[in-house]
Design a protein around this motif. Sequence first.
Motif, mmCIF file in Angstrom:
data_model
loop_
_atom_site.group_PDB
_atom_site.id
_atom_site.type_symbol
_atom_site.label_atom_id
_atom_site.label_comp_id
_atom_site.label_asym_id
_atom_site.label_seq_id
_atom_site.Cartn_x
_atom_site.Cartn_y
_atom_site.Cartn_z
ATOM 1 N N PHE A 14 0.803 -1.222 0.000
ATOM 2 C CA PHE A 14 0.000 0.000 0.000
ATOM 3 C C PHE A 14 0.839 1.277 0.000
ATOM 4 C CE2 PHE A 14 -2.612 -3.308 1.973
ATOM 5 C CZ PHE A 14 -3.663 -3.320 1.082
ATOM 6 N N GLY A 15 1.833 1.337 0.837
ATOM 7 C CA GLY A 15 2.630 2.551 0.939
ATOM 8 C C GLY A 15 3.574 2.762 -0.220
ATOM 9 N N ALA A 16 4.305 1.724 -0.576
ATOM 10 C CA ALA A 16 5.352 1.866 -1.595
ATOM 11 C C ALA A 16 4.824 2.345 -2.948
ATOM 12 C CB ALA A 16 6.123 0.557 -1.741
ATOM 13 N N PRO A 17 3.782 1.727 -3.518
ATOM 14 C CA PRO A 17 3.314 2.219 -4.828
ATOM 15 C C PRO A 17 2.872 3.681 -4.787
ATOM 16 C CG PRO A 17 2.351 0.078 -4.347
ATOM 17 C CD PRO A 17 3.051 0.536 -3.100
ATOM 18 N N PHE A 18 2.198 4.059 -3.705
ATOM 19 C CA PHE A 18 1.738 5.440 -3.572
ATOM 20 C C PHE A 18 2.913 6.414 -3.531
ATOM 21 C CE2 PHE A 18 0.870 9.025 -0.754
ATOM 22 C CZ PHE A 18 -0.117 9.670 -1.487
ATOM 23 N N PHE A 19 3.929 6.099 -2.738
ATOM 24 C CA PHE A 19 5.053 7.017 -2.592
ATOM 25 C C PHE A 19 5.918 7.072 -3.848
ATOM 26 C CE2 PHE A 19 4.070 6.439 1.953
ATOM 27 C CZ PHE A 19 3.842 7.772 2.248
ATOM 28 N N ILE A 20 6.121 5.951 -4.500
ATOM 29 C CA ILE A 20 6.885 5.966 -5.756
ATOM 30 C C ILE A 20 6.151 6.789 -6.806
ATOM 31 C CG2 ILE A 20 7.722 4.549 -7.669
ATOM 32 C CD1 ILE A 20 8.154 2.284 -5.565
ATOM 33 N N MET A 21 4.860 6.552 -6.927
ATOM 34 C CA MET A 21 4.058 7.307 -7.896
ATOM 35 C C MET A 21 4.082 8.797 -7.564
ATOM 36 S SD MET A 21 0.053 6.772 -8.937
ATOM 37 C CE MET A 21 -0.495 7.115 -7.289
ATOM 38 N N SER A 22 3.957 9.134 -6.296
ATOM 39 C CA SER A 22 3.966 10.545 -5.889
ATOM 40 C C SER A 22 5.292 11.211 -6.219
ATOM 41 C CB SER A 22 3.703 10.666 -4.390
ATOM 42 O OG SER A 22 2.429 10.178 -4.080
ATOM 43 N N ILE A 23 6.388 10.545 -5.929
ATOM 44 C CA ILE A 23 7.707 11.122 -6.207
ATOM 45 C C ILE A 23 7.896 11.343 -7.699
ATOM 46 C CG2 ILE A 23 10.185 10.606 -6.178
ATOM 47 C CD1 ILE A 23 9.636 9.276 -3.399
ATOM 48 N N PHE A 24 7.576 10.331 -8.504
ATOM 49 C CA PHE A 24 7.738 10.475 -9.949
ATOM 50 C C PHE A 24 6.833 11.580 -10.502
ATOM 51 C CE2 PHE A 24 9.334 5.915 -11.051
ATOM 52 C CZ PHE A 24 10.532 6.193 -10.436
ATOM 53 N N ALA A 25 5.580 11.582 -10.083
ATOM 54 C CA ALA A 25 4.626 12.555 -10.627
ATOM 55 C C ALA A 25 4.949 13.977 -10.181
ATOM 56 C CB ALA A 25 3.203 12.174 -10.224
ATOM 57 N N LEU A 26 5.146 14.164 -8.895
ATOM 58 C CA LEU A 26 5.372 15.527 -8.395
ATOM 59 C C LEU A 26 6.669 16.134 -8.924
ATOM 60 C CD1 LEU A 26 4.110 15.154 -4.722
ATOM 61 C CD2 LEU A 26 2.989 16.348 -6.613
ATOM 62 N N THR A 27 7.747 15.372 -8.929
ATOM 63 C CA THR A 27 8.988 15.939 -9.449
ATOM 64 C C THR A 27 8.868 16.238 -10.934
ATOM 65 O OG1 THR A 27 9.957 13.736 -9.740
ATOM 66 C CG2 THR A 27 10.495 14.911 -7.711
ATOM 67 N N SER A 28 8.160 15.408 -11.656
ATOM 68 C CA SER A 28 7.976 15.651 -13.092
ATOM 69 C C SER A 28 7.142 16.905 -13.334
ATOM 70 C CB SER A 28 7.329 14.436 -13.754
ATOM 71 O OG SER A 28 8.174 13.310 -13.639
ATOM 72 N N PHE A 29 6.070 17.075 -12.573
ATOM 73 C CA PHE A 29 5.252 18.290 -12.705
ATOM 74 C C PHE A 29 6.072 19.528 -12.346
ATOM 75 C CE2 PHE A 29 1.297 15.594 -12.076
ATOM 76 C CZ PHE A 29 0.887 15.709 -13.393
ATOM 77 N N TRP A 30 6.852 19.437 -11.277
ATOM 78 C CA TRP A 30 7.677 20.578 -10.864
ATOM 79 C C TRP A 30 8.724 20.924 -11.911
ATOM 80 C CZ3 TRP A 30 8.265 18.111 -5.435
ATOM 81 C CH2 TRP A 30 7.153 18.440 -4.654
ATOM 82 N N GLU A 31 9.114 19.945 -12.704
ATOM 83 C CA GLU A 31 10.088 20.174 -13.774
ATOM 84 C C GLU A 31 9.425 20.599 -15.080
ATOM 85 O OE1 GLU A 31 12.195 16.477 -13.771
ATOM 86 O OE2 GLU A 31 13.338 16.998 -11.983
ATOM 87 N N GLY A 32 8.095 20.805 -15.045
ATOM 88 C CA GLY A 32 7.393 21.346 -16.196
ATOM 89 C C GLY A 32 6.868 20.325 -17.179
ATOM 90 N N GLN A 33 6.832 19.062 -16.818
ATOM 91 C CA GLN A 33 6.317 18.056 -17.741
ATOM 92 C C GLN A 33 4.790 18.078 -17.753
ATOM 93 O OE1 GLN A 33 8.106 14.209 -17.081
ATOM 94 N NE2 GLN A 33 10.163 15.063 -17.020
ATOM 95 N N SER A 34 4.229 17.668 -18.868
ATOM 96 C CA SER A 34 2.775 17.666 -19.030
ATOM 97 C C SER A 34 2.165 16.438 -18.354
ATOM 98 C CB SER A 34 2.413 17.643 -20.513
ATOM 99 O OG SER A 34 2.777 16.392 -21.088
ATOM 100 N N VAL A 35 0.849 16.446 -18.227
ATOM 101 C CA VAL A 35 0.136 15.314 -17.647
ATOM 102 C C VAL A 35 0.404 14.059 -18.476
ATOM 103 C CG1 VAL A 35 -2.154 14.366 -17.146
ATOM 104 C CG2 VAL A 35 -1.646 16.749 -16.591
ATOM 105 N N GLN A 36 0.398 14.194 -19.781
ATOM 106 C CA GLN A 36 0.648 13.036 -20.644
ATOM 107 C C GLN A 36 2.068 12.492 -20.440
ATOM 108 O OE1 GLN A 36 -0.229 13.527 -24.794
ATOM 109 N NE2 GLN A 36 0.714 11.582 -25.351
ATOM 110 N N GLN A 37 3.040 13.361 -20.325
ATOM 111 C CA GLN A 37 4.415 12.920 -20.088
ATOM 112 C C GLN A 37 4.539 12.189 -18.757
ATOM 113 O OE1 GLN A 37 6.059 16.891 -20.666
ATOM 114 N NE2 GLN A 37 7.434 16.068 -22.251
ATOM 115 N N VAL A 38 3.855 12.709 -17.754
ATOM 116 C CA VAL A 38 3.890 12.075 -16.434
ATOM 117 C C VAL A 38 3.212 10.710 -16.496
ATOM 118 C CG1 VAL A 38 3.099 12.247 -14.034
ATOM 119 C CG2 VAL A 38 4.046 14.255 -15.193
#
Length: 98
Positions: A14-38
């Motif tokens: 339960f914890g690991a998938p959520f945190f991995i997904m959050s790290i990948f998504a949030l850092t990508s958004f902060w770096e300016g990537q689009s929803v599709q790229q994420v």
Amino acid sequence: LGVTMKRAVVDQMFGAPFFIMSIFALTSFWEGQSVQQVQEKLQDRLISTFIVGVWVWFPFQVLNQGMIPLQYRVVAQNVVNFFWDAFLSITNHAPSNK
């Protein structure tokens, strides 16, 4: 050891998938990537990263919670977490497999 195994399983399922997904998504958004790229990044890397995480964290958690003295658990967790965070960063910024 039974309670330790249950804790490790719950954390990994339960914890690991959520945190991995959050790290990948949030850092990508902060770096300016689009929803599709994420979304593409998550489809490309989430499962494989989760599998590596299970191989790293499940045995470590069992060892940490079952054998390492209480006063050293946080230090041990932080040492492994340092390398795990580096791995996540490298994986997040690696070229796409597609």
